[in-house]
Design a protein around this motif. Structure first.
Motif, mmCIF file in Angstrom:
data_model
loop_
_atom_site.group_PDB
_atom_site.id
_atom_site.type_symbol
_atom_site.label_atom_id
_atom_site.label_comp_id
_atom_site.label_asym_id
_atom_site.label_seq_id
_atom_site.Cartn_x
_atom_site.Cartn_y
_atom_site.Cartn_z
ATOM 1 N N CYS A 35 0.393 2.306 -10.117
ATOM 2 C CA CYS A 35 0.320 1.624 -9.307
ATOM 3 C C CYS A 35 -1.218 0.537 -9.693
ATOM 4 O O CYS A 35 -1.182 0.762 -10.684
ATOM 5 C CB CYS A 35 0.061 1.538 -7.655
ATOM 6 S SG CYS A 35 0.683 2.709 -6.818
ATOM 7 N N HIS A 36 -1.318 -0.692 -9.227
ATOM 8 C CA HIS A 36 -2.152 -1.362 -9.941
ATOM 9 C C HIS A 36 -3.505 -1.405 -9.655
ATOM 10 O O HIS A 36 -4.248 -1.626 -10.849
ATOM 11 C CB HIS A 36 -2.143 -3.195 -9.178
ATOM 12 C CG HIS A 36 -0.485 -3.155 -10.151
ATOM 13 N ND1 HIS A 36 0.484 -3.022 -8.978
ATOM 14 C CD2 HIS A 36 0.374 -3.861 -11.404
ATOM 15 C CE1 HIS A 36 1.747 -3.748 -9.345
ATOM 16 N NE2 HIS A 36 1.530 -3.639 -10.816
ATOM 17 N N TYR A 37 -4.023 -0.769 -8.717
ATOM 18 C CA TYR A 37 -4.959 -0.105 -8.317
ATOM 19 C C TYR A 37 -4.532 1.199 -7.092
ATOM 20 O O TYR A 37 -4.221 1.034 -6.543
ATOM 21 C CB TYR A 37 -5.656 -0.667 -6.953
ATOM 22 C CG TYR A 37 -5.756 -2.877 -7.841
ATOM 23 C CD1 TYR A 37 -7.119 -3.105 -8.515
ATOM 24 C CD2 TYR A 37 -4.713 -4.077 -7.288
ATOM 25 C CE1 TYR A 37 -7.192 -4.408 -8.583
ATOM 26 C CE2 TYR A 37 -5.109 -4.502 -7.740
ATOM 27 C CZ TYR A 37 -5.974 -5.045 -8.234
ATOM 28 O OH TYR A 37 -6.514 -6.861 -8.839
ATOM 29 N N ARG A 38 -6.438 1.942 -7.431
ATOM 30 C CA ARG A 38 -6.245 3.373 -6.964
ATOM 31 C C ARG A 38 -7.398 3.087 -6.188
ATOM 32 O O ARG A 38 -8.384 2.651 -6.341
ATOM 33 C CB ARG A 38 -6.016 4.108 -7.731
ATOM 34 C CG ARG A 38 -4.732 4.270 -8.379
ATOM 35 C CD ARG A 38 -5.169 5.426 -9.949
ATOM 36 N NE ARG A 38 -5.413 4.612 -10.124
ATOM 37 C CZ ARG A 38 -5.507 3.434 -11.218
ATOM 38 N NH1 ARG A 38 -3.367 2.818 -10.867
ATOM 39 N NH2 ARG A 38 -5.878 2.865 -12.219
ATOM 40 N N VAL A 39 -7.207 3.224 -4.761
ATOM 41 C CA VAL A 39 -8.251 3.331 -3.432
ATOM 42 C C VAL A 39 -8.414 5.166 -2.949
ATOM 43 O O VAL A 39 -6.575 5.827 -3.108
ATOM 44 C CB VAL A 39 -8.544 2.419 -2.738
ATOM 45 C CG1 VAL A 39 -8.998 0.984 -3.495
ATOM 46 C CG2 VAL A 39 -7.079 2.968 -1.624
ATOM 47 N N ALA A 40 -9.186 6.313 -3.524
ATOM 48 C CA ALA A 40 -8.815 7.427 -2.696
ATOM 49 C C ALA A 40 -9.922 7.790 -1.730
ATOM 50 O O ALA A 40 -11.129 7.494 -1.833
ATOM 51 C CB ALA A 40 -9.309 8.574 -4.153
ATOM 52 N N ALA A 90 -2.146 2.576 -4.625
ATOM 53 C CA ALA A 90 -1.942 3.485 -3.904
ATOM 54 C C ALA A 90 -3.306 4.085 -2.990
ATOM 55 O O ALA A 90 -4.665 3.623 -3.319
ATOM 56 C CB ALA A 90 -2.389 4.919 -5.339
ATOM 57 N N ALA A 91 -2.780 4.727 -2.307
ATOM 58 C CA ALA A 91 -4.084 5.537 -0.897
ATOM 59 C C ALA A 91 -3.864 6.681 -1.051
ATOM 60 O O ALA A 91 -2.686 7.115 -1.365
ATOM 61 C CB ALA A 91 -4.010 4.740 0.665
ATOM 62 N N GLY A 114 -8.736 1.389 4.861
ATOM 63 C CA GLY A 114 -9.446 1.059 3.719
ATOM 64 C C GLY A 114 -8.757 0.837 2.692
ATOM 65 O O GLY A 114 -9.210 -0.528 2.038
ATOM 66 N N ALA A 115 -7.986 0.870 2.699
ATOM 67 C CA ALA A 115 -6.839 0.732 1.228
ATOM 68 C C ALA A 115 -5.615 -0.970 1.976
ATOM 69 O O ALA A 115 -5.697 -1.711 0.818
ATOM 70 C CB ALA A 115 -5.180 2.002 1.222
ATOM 71 N N LYS A 116 -6.453 -1.328 2.942
ATOM 72 C CA LYS A 116 -4.810 -2.103 3.312
ATOM 73 C C LYS A 116 -6.081 -3.150 3.511
ATOM 74 O O LYS A 116 -6.266 -4.114 3.107
ATOM 75 C CB LYS A 116 -5.101 -2.128 4.690
ATOM 76 C CG LYS A 116 -3.642 -1.602 5.855
ATOM 77 C CD LYS A 116 -2.449 -1.169 7.169
ATOM 78 C CE LYS A 116 -3.468 -1.407 8.231
ATOM 79 N NZ LYS A 116 -2.410 -0.988 9.359
ATOM 80 N N GLU A 117 -7.176 -2.782 3.789
ATOM 81 C CA GLU A 117 -8.986 -4.218 3.422
ATOM 82 C C GLU A 117 -8.819 -4.256 2.419
ATOM 83 O O GLU A 117 -8.668 -5.617 2.016
ATOM 84 C CB GLU A 117 -9.803 -3.227 3.793
ATOM 85 C CG GLU A 117 -11.024 -3.961 4.207
ATOM 86 C CD GLU A 117 -12.671 -3.541 4.323
ATOM 87 O OE1 GLU A 117 -12.661 -2.382 5.288
ATOM 88 O OE2 GLU A 117 -13.148 -3.659 3.433
ATOM 89 N N VAL A 148 0.949 -1.062 0.007
ATOM 90 C CA VAL A 148 -0.086 -0.105 0.388
ATOM 91 C C VAL A 148 0.562 0.778 0.217
ATOM 92 O O VAL A 148 1.693 1.539 1.146
ATOM 93 C CB VAL A 148 -0.932 0.226 1.466
ATOM 94 C CG1 VAL A 148 -1.736 1.270 1.205
ATOM 95 C CG2 VAL A 148 -1.613 -1.128 1.396
ATOM 96 N N LEU A 149 0.692 1.797 -1.131
ATOM 97 C CA LEU A 149 1.397 3.187 -0.640
ATOM 98 C C LEU A 149 0.781 4.879 -0.326
ATOM 99 O O LEU A 149 -0.297 4.850 -1.011
ATOM 100 C CB LEU A 149 1.373 3.544 -2.383
ATOM 101 C CG LEU A 149 2.245 5.337 -2.487
ATOM 102 C CD1 LEU A 149 3.408 5.001 -1.874
ATOM 103 C CD2 LEU A 149 2.770 4.693 -4.535
#
Ligand code: T1G
Length: 694
Positions: free
Chosen positions: A110-115, A93-94, A181-184, A51-52
């Motif tokens: 990054c392979h996924y992004r959450v915001a 990416a968080a 949330g990003a970790k989950e 997680v970044l």
């Protein structure tokens, strides 16, 4: 313990990669190196995903703009983003705050992004005269498609988290704790092969006609700026080249734009916009709290100022001469706010709340509890002095008294008051709720604390404040008047206004000088000329055409005619024989021989005079730094940002060339111009005005 701004912590089956490089986590060399190392650490560690996240107020806000003028140092961002993308474990990416430029490009690797719900994402490189140089023009269109990528990259406007979710740019919007949330999310993708961006040309590709339509739109909005088209062409590559070839072409385009004059000018504007808010005189001075403001005058200016103050969350008392006039002022504010509602910038409840914070009044006693008063009444010394006298009596001895005068001397306005240290100029530009510039005018006795308060208030109002000393017209209008004078001279010599307006528009100004006068109205200039007539130097050439227009009741657009004529209800300037006739007559009376100037000469002469006046203003200490002048012109007068402002434009053009142009202007009309000694000095030094920015 390493002092790298990037750290990796193992948290069960996850690696938490944290970037901590205040204030905005810019991608300085150490950050790129740290991220590159982090990829290796993640590969080697016994974890399933990374997680970044970023510490502080924002996700990575982009490349470090301060490093642009240095030789690029490996690892380059493109490589680092590539390393993240190639990692065998998924990176998430968080994003909080603003993921901008290289920051969003890192997130795209990054392979996924959450915001976080409040996050924004954008590629604002175009505002710096460049294109996204670390994959943005190649990866973004592959994710969101051509149209959305063109919109985001060529305008540079960031999108909200919600919009990013719609576009497929983020996988999840996190309400509550972002890292949790990003970790989950990360745990849910452990074991999944990281989905990499398709390396084939992006699809579906728009048709040639669609590309052409998009390009035409971008070109029109660019108004002479080159980077939007550079961005566009690079995005188009994403649809014809595979990822690696596209990245290479992007890099080449980036290097060309980075070295352009326009990028240099825009980077100057970026830092100047921040530096202008911090003049030396206010260093260490503590601004006072301002909660309530009295605005004297409910006309166009006063109601604009009141609107802007209300939008900044302040309580406003608007004082007029009668209850009826106060009500009319209140109605003007309401109209301004209604238009904000119509544009979707304000909710109906929001408007009601702001209106409730506005108190119209018809006596000065209403100013009693205010922390600051802004006067926006008729431009007449006696009137202003009366207003200030009344405010002096009504308000506490410490309350700040600001005048919005554009030409009158604040020292005279302040004379005889109990405490002149509290008097300051706050010169707004019309319409005051729209225009960003405020000249903060330091009168002879204004205290640093009062100045600092004016700057803090301007910031609260989302304005750009620039410090000016006292002189006729302060920085902006004084320069405008010199610029108009040279345009008048050329007009009389050429017997024409259109080619001058056209040349100035082609330079990138929104309007030519004559068109602008028609828009603003010719009355104020006329009143000023009459005011200055008794002290006018007879050696200075005087062009009478504007006076003739005013005498004929031609005051500009509002009266249907000025320099141009206007069809009823229309704003398109049409040439008018009346003006032509007035010019011919004036030229004949003055005995001026007809001359021709080509567009390039018109532009150079107008700029030389503007810059010469700027140099004079610096020399007299009216402006402390060239950058202050640049910001006044960009934010108050529509000077193209991509030219950096007049003083930066001088540096880019070569100050020696500007001097030569100014000398030619001066030689044509002996006695009419003073070539600034500072302009000569800077031209001789070869170091440019930028050196004087400190
Ligand atoms: N580089 C260096 N300094 C920066 C910076 C940057 N990118 N961004 C901000 N600063 C400094 C700024 O000068 C100020 O300094 C302080 O940080 C706080 O900024 C490869 C090449 C992030 C929305 O264009 O839009 O990535 O005045 O007062 O109001 O494709 O800063 O305190 O000394 O503005 O909270 C693209 C620019 C770069 C973003 C925060 N990124 N920054 O606003 O604080 S190009 C940008 C902003 C790129 C890649 C390309 C805003 C902000 P000081 P601030 P803020």
């Amino acid at each position: 313990m390493s002092d790298s701004p990037v750290s990796v912590a193992i948290d069960g089956d996850l690696a938490i990669v944290t970037v901590d490089n205040p204030p905005v986590n810019a991608l300085a060399h150490a950050v790129r190196e740290g991220l590159s190392e982090a990829v290796k650490t993640v590969e080697a560690a016994d974890v399933g995903a990374a997680v970044l996240v970023c510490a502080g107020r924002t996700f990575i806000a982009g490349a470090d703009i301060r490093e642009f003028d240095m030789a690029p140092k490996a690892p380059h961002l493109t490589e680092v983003v590539g390393q993240i993308e190639m990692c065998s474990k998924p990176w998430i990416a968080a994003i909080h705050g603003t993921a901008l430029g290289g920051g969003l490009e890192t997130a795209l690797g990054c392979h996924y992004r959450v915001a976080a719900a409040t996050a924004k994402m954008g590629l604002p490189e175009v505002h710096l005269g460049i294109l996204p140089g670390a994959g943005g023009t190649q990866r973004l269109p592959r994710i969101v498609g051509a149209a959305a990528a063109v919109e985001m990259i060529t305008t540079g406007v960031p999108v909200s988290a919600a919009r990013a979710k719609e576009m497929g740019l983020v996988a999840k919007v996190v309400e509550g704790d972002l890292t949790e949330g990003a970790k989950e999310f990360a745990r849910s993708v452990i074991g999944v092969t990281p989905p990499r961006i398709d390396r084939a040309p992006a699809a579906p590709a728009p048709s040639d006609a669609e590309w052409a339509a998009m390009r035409a739109k971008v070109e029109k909005a660019a108004k002479g700026q080159i980077s939007p088209l550079g961005c566009f062409d690079s995005i188009r590559n994403a649809f014809r080249l595979d990822l690696d070839a596209g990245l290479e072409a992007e890099r080449e385009g980036f290097m060309v734009l980075k070295d352009s004059d326009q990028s240099k000018a825009l980077r100057h504007a970026f830092f100047a916009e921040r530096a202008v808010a911090k003049p030396k005189v206010i260093a260490g001075a503590k601004p006072r709290e301002i909660a309530r403001v009295a605005v004297v005058g409910g006309g166009l200016m006063g109601s604009g100022i009141a609107t802007s103050l209300l939008q900044a969350g302040l309580e406003v008392t608007m004082i007029e001469m009668s209850a009826d006039a106060a009500e009319a002022g209140r109605a003007r504010v309401e109209t301004n706010l209604d238009s904000a509602v119509k544009r979707g910038r304000l909710s109906a409840e929001g408007k009601a709340k702001l209106m409730a914070a506005l108190t119209p009044a018809a006596d000065y006693g209403a100013a009693a509890g205010a922390d600051l008063a802004v006067e926006a009444v008729f431009e007449d010394m006696e009137v202003k002095r009366k207003v200030f006298g009344a405010l002096d009596e009504a308000m506490g001895a410490e309350a700040i008294l600001a005048t919005n005068t554009s030409y009158l001397n604040p020292n005279e306005i302040a004379a005889g008051l109990r405490n002149p240290a509290r008097v300051v100029g706050m010169h707004f530009f019309s319409p005051a709720h729209v225009m960003r510039l405020v000249e903060v005018v330091q009168a002879a006795e204004t205290s640093p604390e009062v100045l600092a308060t004016a700057f803090a208030l301007a910031k609260k109002m989302r304005k750009v404040a620039a410090l000016s000393g006292v002189c006729d017209g302060f920085i902006g209008n004084r320069m405008l008047s010199a610029y108009r004078r040279v345009c008048d001279y050329m007009m009389e010599d050429m017997r024409a206004i259109e080619p001058i307006d056209q040349a100035i528009r082609d330079f990138g100004m929104p309007m030519g000088p004559f068109q602008l006068m028609d828009l603003a109205g010719l009355q104020i200039g006329w009143a000023n000329r009459k005011r200055l007539a008794p002290t006018r130097d007879p050696k200075v050439r005087y062009v009478t055409v504007a006076d003739r227009l005013c005498e004929a009741g031609r005051f500009g657009q509002k009266t249907g005619a000025g320099w141009y004529r206007y069809e009823k209800g229309a704003r398109t300037p049409l040439s008018d024989p009346f003006t032509q006739d007035a010019i011919e007559k004036a030229a004949e009376e003055a005995g001026r021989e007809k001359r021709d100037f080509d567009a390039e000469t018109i532009r150079r002469r107008a700029m030389a005079v503007l810059i010469n006046e700027g140099a004079q203003i610096l020399d007299e200490g009216i402006a402390a730094r060239p950058l202050d002048i640049d910001m006044v012109k960009i934010f108050g007068y529509g000077f193209p940002r991509w030219r950096g402002g007049p003083m930066m434009h001088a540096d880019i053009t070569g100050v020696d060339k500007v001097l030569a142009d100014m000398e030619a202007v001066a030689a044509d009309d002996p006695g009419s111009w003073t070539v600034s000694p500072l302009l000569r000095k800077v031209a001789k030094s070869g170091e440019g005005f930028a050196k004087l920015n400190g």
